[in-house]
Scaffold this motif. Structure first.
Motif, PDB file in Angstrom:
ATOM      1  N   CYS A  64       0.812  -1.235   0.000  1.00 58.36           N
ATOM      2  CA  CYS A  64       0.000   0.000   0.000  1.00 58.36           C
ATOM      3  C   CYS A  64       0.831   1.265   0.000  1.00 58.36           C
ATOM      4  CB  CYS A  64      -0.950   0.005   1.192  1.00 58.36           C
ATOM      5  SG  CYS A  64      -0.127   0.081   2.811  1.00 58.36           S
ATOM      6  N   GLY A  65       2.112   1.180   0.418  1.00 58.78           N
ATOM      7  CA  GLY A  65       2.941   2.379   0.437  1.00 58.78           C
ATOM      8  C   GLY A  65       2.354   3.460   1.318  1.00 58.78           C
ATOM      9  N   THR A  66       2.316   4.667   0.798  1.00 61.11           N
ATOM     10  CA  THR A  66       1.811   5.805   1.571  1.00 61.11           C
ATOM     11  C   THR A  66       0.297   5.963   1.460  1.00 61.11           C
ATOM     12  OG1 THR A  66       2.158   7.308  -0.294  1.00 61.11           O
ATOM     13  CG2 THR A  66       3.980   7.053   1.259  1.00 61.11           C
ATOM     14  N   GLY A  67      -0.354   5.121   0.647  1.00 64.01           N
ATOM     15  CA  GLY A  67      -1.810   5.175   0.567  1.00 64.01           C
ATOM     16  C   GLY A  67      -2.374   5.733  -0.717  1.00 64.01           C
ATOM     17  N   LEU A  68      -1.592   5.765  -1.792  1.00 68.89           N
ATOM     18  CA  LEU A  68      -2.098   6.303  -3.054  1.00 68.89           C
ATOM     19  C   LEU A  68      -3.235   5.449  -3.610  1.00 68.89           C
ATOM     20  CD1 LEU A  68       1.267   7.318  -4.778  1.00 68.89           C
ATOM     21  CD2 LEU A  68      -0.421   8.838  -3.739  1.00 68.89           C
ATOM     22  N   MET A  69      -3.067   4.120  -3.570  1.00 72.62           N
ATOM     23  CA  MET A  69      -4.118   3.229  -4.054  1.00 72.62           C
ATOM     24  C   MET A  69      -5.335   3.288  -3.139  1.00 72.62           C
ATOM     25  SD  MET A  69      -4.793   0.999  -6.541  1.00 72.62           S
ATOM     26  CE  MET A  69      -6.488   1.576  -6.621  1.00 72.62           C
TER      27      MET A  69
ATOM     28  N   ASP B 218     -15.869  -0.875   1.815  1.00 70.54           N
ATOM     29  CA  ASP B 218     -16.362  -0.715   3.184  1.00 70.54           C
ATOM     30  C   ASP B 218     -15.255  -0.889   4.208  1.00 70.54           C
ATOM     31  OD1 ASP B 218     -18.984  -0.298   2.313  1.00 70.54           O
ATOM     32  OD2 ASP B 218     -19.422  -2.442   2.293  1.00 70.54           O
ATOM     33  N   HIS B 219     -14.402  -1.905   4.026  1.00 73.01           N
ATOM     34  CA  HIS B 219     -13.314  -2.179   4.969  1.00 73.01           C
ATOM     35  C   HIS B 219     -12.039  -2.388   4.177  1.00 73.01           C
ATOM     36  CE1 HIS B 219     -10.753  -4.309   7.848  1.00 73.01           C
ATOM     37  NE2 HIS B 219     -11.506  -3.784   8.796  1.00 73.01           N
ATOM     38  N   LEU B 220     -11.035  -1.522   4.431  1.00 72.77           N
ATOM     39  CA  LEU B 220      -9.810  -1.509   3.631  1.00 72.77           C
ATOM     40  C   LEU B 220      -8.602  -1.820   4.504  1.00 72.77           C
ATOM     41  CD1 LEU B 220      -8.424  -0.922   0.898  1.00 72.77           C
ATOM     42  CD2 LEU B 220      -8.353   1.499   1.561  1.00 72.77           C
ATOM     43  N   THR B 221      -7.848  -2.854   4.116  1.00 79.80           N
ATOM     44  CA  THR B 221      -6.611  -3.227   4.807  1.00 79.80           C
ATOM     45  C   THR B 221      -5.428  -2.913   3.910  1.00 79.80           C
ATOM     46  OG1 THR B 221      -7.632  -4.988   6.113  1.00 79.80           O
ATOM     47  CG2 THR B 221      -5.260  -5.139   5.748  1.00 79.80           C
ATOM     48  N   GLY B 222      -4.415  -2.260   4.461  1.00 78.46           N
ATOM     49  CA  GLY B 222      -3.184  -1.982   3.741  1.00 78.46           C
ATOM     50  C   GLY B 222      -2.062  -2.868   4.261  1.00 78.46           C
ATOM     51  N   VAL B 223      -1.253  -3.378   3.349  1.00 78.47           N
ATOM     52  CA  VAL B 223      -0.140  -4.267   3.693  1.00 78.47           C
ATOM     53  C   VAL B 223       1.138  -3.708   3.086  1.00 78.47           C
ATOM     54  CG1 VAL B 223       0.805  -6.597   3.467  1.00 78.47           C
ATOM     55  CG2 VAL B 223      -1.682  -6.267   3.695  1.00 78.47           C
ATOM     56  N   ASP B 224       2.203  -3.628   3.882  1.00 82.40           N
ATOM     57  CA  ASP B 224       3.471  -3.156   3.339  1.00 82.40           C
ATOM     58  C   ASP B 224       4.618  -3.657   4.202  1.00 82.40           C
ATOM     59  OD1 ASP B 224       3.961  -0.738   1.102  1.00 82.40           O
ATOM     60  OD2 ASP B 224       5.671  -1.134   2.409  1.00 82.40           O
TER      61      ASP B 224
ATOM     62  N   ALA C  55       0.985   6.201   5.609  1.00 85.31           N
ATOM     63  CA  ALA C  55      -0.377   5.741   5.305  1.00 85.31           C
ATOM     64  C   ALA C  55      -1.281   5.894   6.517  1.00 85.31           C
ATOM     65  CB  ALA C  55      -0.338   4.278   4.853  1.00 85.31           C
ATOM     66  N   ARG C  56      -0.735   5.629   7.698  1.00 84.30           N
ATOM     67  CA  ARG C  56      -1.525   5.732   8.935  1.00 84.30           C
ATOM     68  C   ARG C  56      -1.966   7.164   9.204  1.00 84.30           C
ATOM     69  NH1 ARG C  56       1.776   3.089  11.613  1.00 84.30           N
ATOM     70  NH2 ARG C  56       0.738   1.063  11.419  1.00 84.30           N
ATOM     71  N   ALA C  57      -1.205   8.118   8.725  1.00 84.93           N
ATOM     72  CA  ALA C  57      -1.527   9.524   8.970  1.00 84.93           C
ATOM     73  C   ALA C  57      -2.604  10.060   8.033  1.00 84.93           C
ATOM     74  CB  ALA C  57      -0.264  10.370   8.833  1.00 84.93           C
ATOM     75  N   LYS C  58      -2.972   9.302   7.012  1.00 82.96           N
ATOM     76  CA  LYS C  58      -3.960   9.780   6.033  1.00 82.96           C
ATOM     77  C   LYS C  58      -5.379   9.495   6.499  1.00 82.96           C
ATOM     78  CE  LYS C  58      -1.281   9.911   1.803  1.00 82.96           C
ATOM     79  NZ  LYS C  58      -1.146   9.455   0.414  1.00 82.96           N
ATOM     80  N   SER C  59      -6.276  10.378   6.118  1.00 82.38           N
ATOM     81  CA  SER C  59      -7.683  10.216   6.505  1.00 82.38           C
ATOM     82  C   SER C  59      -8.576  10.305   5.280  1.00 82.38           C
ATOM     83  CB  SER C  59      -8.081  11.281   7.521  1.00 82.38           C
ATOM     84  OG  SER C  59      -7.943  12.588   6.959  1.00 82.38           O
ATOM     85  N   TRP C  60      -9.804   9.850   5.453  1.00 80.70           N
ATOM     86  CA  TRP C  60     -10.821   9.895   4.395  1.00 80.70           C
ATOM     87  C   TRP C  60     -12.168  10.142   5.052  1.00 80.70           C
ATOM     88  CZ3 TRP C  60     -15.063   6.700   3.110  1.00 80.70           C
ATOM     89  CH2 TRP C  60     -15.603   6.923   1.832  1.00 80.70           C
TER      90      TRP C  60
ATOM     91  N   ASP D  29      -8.710   0.915   7.475  1.00 86.75           N
ATOM     92  CA  ASP D  29      -9.277   0.342   8.691  1.00 86.75           C
ATOM     93  C   ASP D  29      -8.261  -0.525   9.424  1.00 86.75           C
ATOM     94  OD1 ASP D  29     -12.227   1.112   8.357  1.00 86.75           O
ATOM     95  OD2 ASP D  29     -11.775   0.178   6.430  1.00 86.75           O
ATOM     96  N   ARG D  30      -7.303  -1.064   8.680  1.00 80.92           N
ATOM     97  CA  ARG D  30      -6.271  -1.918   9.271  1.00 80.92           C
ATOM     98  C   ARG D  30      -5.010  -1.794   8.434  1.00 80.92           C
ATOM     99  NH1 ARG D  30      -5.106  -8.117   9.295  1.00 80.92           N
ATOM    100  NH2 ARG D  30      -6.235  -8.101   7.313  1.00 80.92           N
ATOM    101  N   LEU D  31      -3.866  -1.739   9.103  1.00 76.19           N
ATOM    102  CA  LEU D  31      -2.572  -1.715   8.426  1.00 76.19           C
ATOM    103  C   LEU D  31      -1.718  -2.843   8.981  1.00 76.19           C
ATOM    104  CD1 LEU D  31      -1.887   2.130   8.318  1.00 76.19           C
ATOM    105  CD2 LEU D  31      -2.200   0.643   6.333  1.00 76.19           C
ATOM    106  N   VAL D  32      -1.067  -3.577   8.078  1.00 78.90           N
ATOM    107  CA  VAL D  32      -0.292  -4.755   8.457  1.00 78.90           C
ATOM    108  C   VAL D  32       1.116  -4.620   7.893  1.00 78.90           C
ATOM    109  CG1 VAL D  32      -0.100  -7.262   8.320  1.00 78.90           C
ATOM    110  CG2 VAL D  32      -2.369  -6.188   8.427  1.00 78.90           C
TER     111      VAL D  32
END
Length: 314
Positions: A156-161, A170-176, A185-190, A197-200
């Motif tokens: 997911c990197g910094t969250g561009l995708m 509805d529920h989005l998990t980022g993996v990096d 990515a954790r600092a970004k909001s929507w 919703d979850r970062l791994v």
């Protein structure tokens, strides 16, 4: 071990910087001579072995086989000192035809690369390289379903995708692999809440193996599989976690031959036939495999593909 930022000796460090400058200027003989001087002082300084290998490889460009072998020996010394390969030496050996059968790009190297890249990642990728991978993936997805219940953003990197697809998930998990990327990515909001919703933190193959089977509606990988040689295991993992009818969408660099080719840019290009075969073996049907310029290098579009797959009922 982590890559050393210093040899521990001021004179060696100074000569190493001079060697780097010579290599950047194309003076391979001077770079090799200075690297050898560094190693006389600090023989366990892996970056100097890597630099010496690159300089010798440059000297061998005219077809000097003994010098090419000497470059391979220097790279092997660097890898012996840094067996996790945080410096990316395996890729150099693979290009020389001296690989040991291990993946050319180790997880440790990719992690170190993107941890260092994180602070300038978006500015360089989007501004400097005109990167549009997430937008291409979003636009390639079919209109139905209108929304996806659960999605995995692999690499997911910094969250561009995540930013590009969030309104349909509805529920989005980022993996990096990179903690530095995940922090951004954790600092970004929507819409007033965290973008993810979850970062791994983890290697994508291991994360896919650990997730429950048939638990995800959508898997995304924007400019991530360019660091993977064989797409088979990754697509098998994606096929396992996708529900029947679920979608996978990603970008790759492409070439007109067969299999995967490691380029001078340190990224893999995949043949269309390799993508299709790996997808079929993972019970994934190809919906889209179209040409796309995901980003630019030296002012020119890099040949690539946007791929959309659907998990079959099998």
């Amino acid at each position: 071990m982590a890559p050393q930022h210093s040899s521990g000796d001021l004179l060696a460090d100074r000569r190493y910087r001079y060697a780097e400058a010579c290599l950047d200027e194309g003076d391979h003989a001077a770079a090799a001579d200075l690297a050898e001087q560094v190693l006389e002082i600090a023989p366990r300084y892996a970056p100097a072995w890597l630099l010496l290998g690159r300089a010798r490889e440059g000297l061998a460009a005219g077809g000097d086989a003994p010098m090419r072998d000497a470059a391979a020996r220097a790279f092997a010394c660097a890898l012996d000192i840094d067996p996790d390969d945080t410096l990316g030496v395996r890729a150099q050996l693979v290009r020389l035809g001296a690989g040991d059968g291990l993946p050319a790009l180790s997880p440790a190297y990719v992690k170190a690369l993107f941890d260092g890249y994180a602070p300038r990642f978006e500015r360089h990728l989007v501004g400097g390289l005109a990167y549009v991978g997430p937008d291409l993936i979003r636009d390639a997805l079919p209109g139905l379903p209108e929304r996806f219940g659960t999605a995995l953003d692999l690499g997911c990197g910094t969250g561009l995708m995540g930013t590009a697809i969030r309104e349909r998930v509805d529920h989005l998990t980022g993996v990096d692999l990179s903690p530095g990327m995940l922090a951004l990515a954790r600092a970004k909001s929507w819409q007033g809440r965290p973008l993810y919703d979850r970062l791994v933190e983890g290697e994508l193959g291991a994360v896919l193996a650990g997730d429950a089977a048939s638990s995800v509606d959508l898997c995304l990988a924007a400019d991530v599989l360019i660091y993977v040689a064989d797409l088979g295991p990754v697509l098998a993992g994606i096929g396992r976690v996708l529900r029947p009818g679920g979608l996978a969408a990603f970008t790759v660099q492409s070439h007109d031959g067969t299999g995967a080719v490691l380029g001078a840019d340190g990224r893999y290009a995949h043949a269309d036939s390799h993508v299709a075969e790996a997808a079929s073996e993972a019970s994934l049907a190809v919906l889209t495999l179209c040409s796309a310029g995901v980003r630019r290098e030296a002012g020119l579009p890099v040949p690539g593909r946007v791929v959309v797959l659907r998990r079959t009922a099998a």
